[in-house]
Write an enzyme that holds these catalytic residues in place. Structure first.
Site, PDB file in Angstrom:
ATOM      1  N   HIS A  42      22.858  16.324  57.085  1.00 27.31           N
ATOM      2  CA  HIS A  42      24.186  15.759  57.337  1.00 27.31           C
ATOM      3  C   HIS A  42      24.626  14.952  56.116  1.00 27.31           C
ATOM      4  O   HIS A  42      23.788  14.422  55.369  1.00 27.31           O
ATOM      5  CB  HIS A  42      24.158  14.854  58.561  1.00 27.31           C
ATOM      6  N   GLU A  44      25.904  12.005  55.766  1.00 26.42           N
ATOM      7  CA  GLU A  44      25.457  10.612  55.737  1.00 26.42           C
ATOM      8  C   GLU A  44      23.988  10.512  55.309  1.00 26.42           C
ATOM      9  O   GLU A  44      23.634   9.669  54.476  1.00 26.42           O
ATOM     10  CB  GLU A  44      25.627   9.961  57.127  1.00 26.42           C
ATOM     11  N   CYS A  72      26.583  10.700  63.880  1.00 27.38           N
ATOM     12  CA  CYS A  72      25.807  11.073  65.060  1.00 27.38           C
ATOM     13  C   CYS A  72      24.679  10.046  65.210  1.00 27.38           C
ATOM     14  O   CYS A  72      24.436   9.244  64.306  1.00 27.38           O
ATOM     15  CB  CYS A  72      25.253  12.487  64.895  1.00 27.38           C
ATOM     16  N   CYS A  75      22.295   9.976  62.179  1.00 28.31           N
ATOM     17  CA  CYS A  75      22.856   9.373  60.962  1.00 28.31           C
ATOM     18  C   CYS A  75      23.064   7.869  61.120  1.00 28.31           C
ATOM     19  O   CYS A  75      22.835   7.104  60.184  1.00 28.31           O
ATOM     20  CB  CYS A  75      24.162  10.067  60.593  1.00 28.31           C
TER      21      CYS A  75
END
Length: 137
Positions: A42, A44, A72, A75
């Protein structure tokens, strides 16, 4: 947030992130889950990993994480462990859920399970961020 949006658009994804201290952007990252065949890639997480490696430390206090979509739980947990001071996001998990499945655990809710204090602000440039979801989700 402009930097997070730009890196997302460049990589043709809805998810971009930037880590900054004050007005200085240190780095950006975009989701690369499909490219790297890695469900944890991801934006992040990639940004946090890159900055921690660059600075050779895991404590990223003093930094703000800008992200096109609300982090999420994975993250947000990484931001907590990295001791990031603040998270600013565009689209909420609720908005993201209109375009793709999500784990419906808002960042603020996750923070109640830790003593780490992170300032979380949502809805920043949300319309531009939602355009990324419409285009790339």
């Amino acid at each position: 947030m402009e930097a997070a949006i730009a890196v997302a658009r460049k990589h043709q994804t809805s998810f971009g992130a930037a880590l900054a201290m004050g007005d200085q952007i240190f780095l950006t990252a975009a989701n690369q889950t499909k490219k790297l065949h890695d469900p944890t890639a991801h934006a992040e997480l990639l940004a946090i990993r890159k900055l921690a490696e660059h600075l050779q430390k895991t404590n990223l206090s003093g930094f703000t994480l800008y992200t096109t979509c609300e982090p999420c739980p994975m993250c947000m947990s990484a931001a907590i462990w990295a001791k990031i001071d603040s998270v600013v996001f565009g689209c909420s998990i609720e908005t993201i859920s209109k375009y793709m499945p999500q784990i419906s655990l808002p960042s603020e809710e996750l923070l109640q399970y830790t003593e780490q204090k992170i300032e979380v602000s949502g809805g920043f440039m949300a319309q531009k961020c939602e355009m990324l979801l419409k285009e790339f989700a």
